[in-house]
Scaffold this motif. Structure first.
Motif, short mmCIF file in Angstrom:
data_model
loop_
_atom_site.label_atom_id
_atom_site.label_comp_id
_atom_site.label_asym_id
_atom_site.label_seq_id
_atom_site.Cartn_x
_atom_site.Cartn_y
_atom_site.Cartn_z
N GLU A 2 99.88 43.46 -30.03
CA GLU A 2 100.82 42.66 -29.34
C GLU A 2 100.00 42.98 -27.60
O GLU A 2 101.37 42.48 -26.43
CB GLU A 2 102.04 43.68 -29.79
N GLU A 6 101.08 41.23 -24.10
CA GLU A 6 101.90 41.65 -22.94
C GLU A 6 101.10 41.67 -21.29
O GLU A 6 101.36 40.87 -19.94
CB GLU A 6 102.22 42.84 -23.35
N VAL A 15 107.89 39.96 -27.62
CA VAL A 15 109.09 41.39 -27.88
C VAL A 15 108.45 40.89 -29.49
O VAL A 15 107.92 40.20 -30.01
CB VAL A 15 110.43 40.57 -27.67
N ARG A 16 109.06 42.61 -30.50
CA ARG A 16 108.93 42.11 -31.53
C ARG A 16 110.35 41.73 -32.29
O ARG A 16 110.18 41.18 -33.82
CB ARG A 16 109.58 43.63 -32.27
N GLU A 17 111.52 41.54 -32.20
CA GLU A 17 112.24 40.98 -32.41
C GLU A 17 112.53 39.33 -31.45
O GLU A 17 112.40 39.21 -30.47
CB GLU A 17 114.07 41.37 -32.26
#
Length: 127
Positions: A2, A6, A15-17
């Motif tokens: 991640e 980024e 984003v995680r969601e």
């Protein structure tokens, strides 16, 4: 991974969601995070991942890969293992991030997830 996505600067957001305007979803599973003892003096930190990038709206698989990296431990202790695993993960990121970028860039323009309108009415890729 991640963090590598980024800091690369290619994507508007990582984003995680799920969000409605995200064109793709990266998922997968950890197959191994381990210390491998080859002998009394040779130890490796090993990470194996299975990664899948899919179209957020259709579910179509855009890219998938199983990546396995190992790194020798300088010393057989928790700090040595953490350092070896960190190096192995950096190599995984260096290999996976360009492939993820390419797969997202190759998404068809007809996919509403990849298209946004600019002030002049042109099309731009969202990542």
């Amino acid at each position: 991974l991640e963090q590598a996505l980024e800091t690369r600067g290619t994507f508007r957001a990582v984003v995680r969601e799920r969000t409605p305007d995200a064109p793709a979803v990266l998922g997968g599973r950890v197959l191994a995070i381990e210390e491998v003892d080859h002998s009394r003096t040779e130890w490796l930190g090993r990470i194996a991942l299975e990664l899948v990038l899919s179209d957020a709206h259709t579910g179509a698989i855009l890219w998938t890969e199983r990546i396995d990296e190992s790194e020798p431990l300088r010393q057989q202790n928790p700090e040595g293992l953490a350092q070896a695993l960190s190096i192995a993960m950096s190599r995984i990121a260096a290999r996976a991030v360009p492939a993820i970028e390419s797969a997202i860039r190759a998404m068809p323009d007809e996919n509403p997830a990849t298209v946004s309108r600019t002030a002049r009415g042109g099309r731009t890729l969202k990542p």
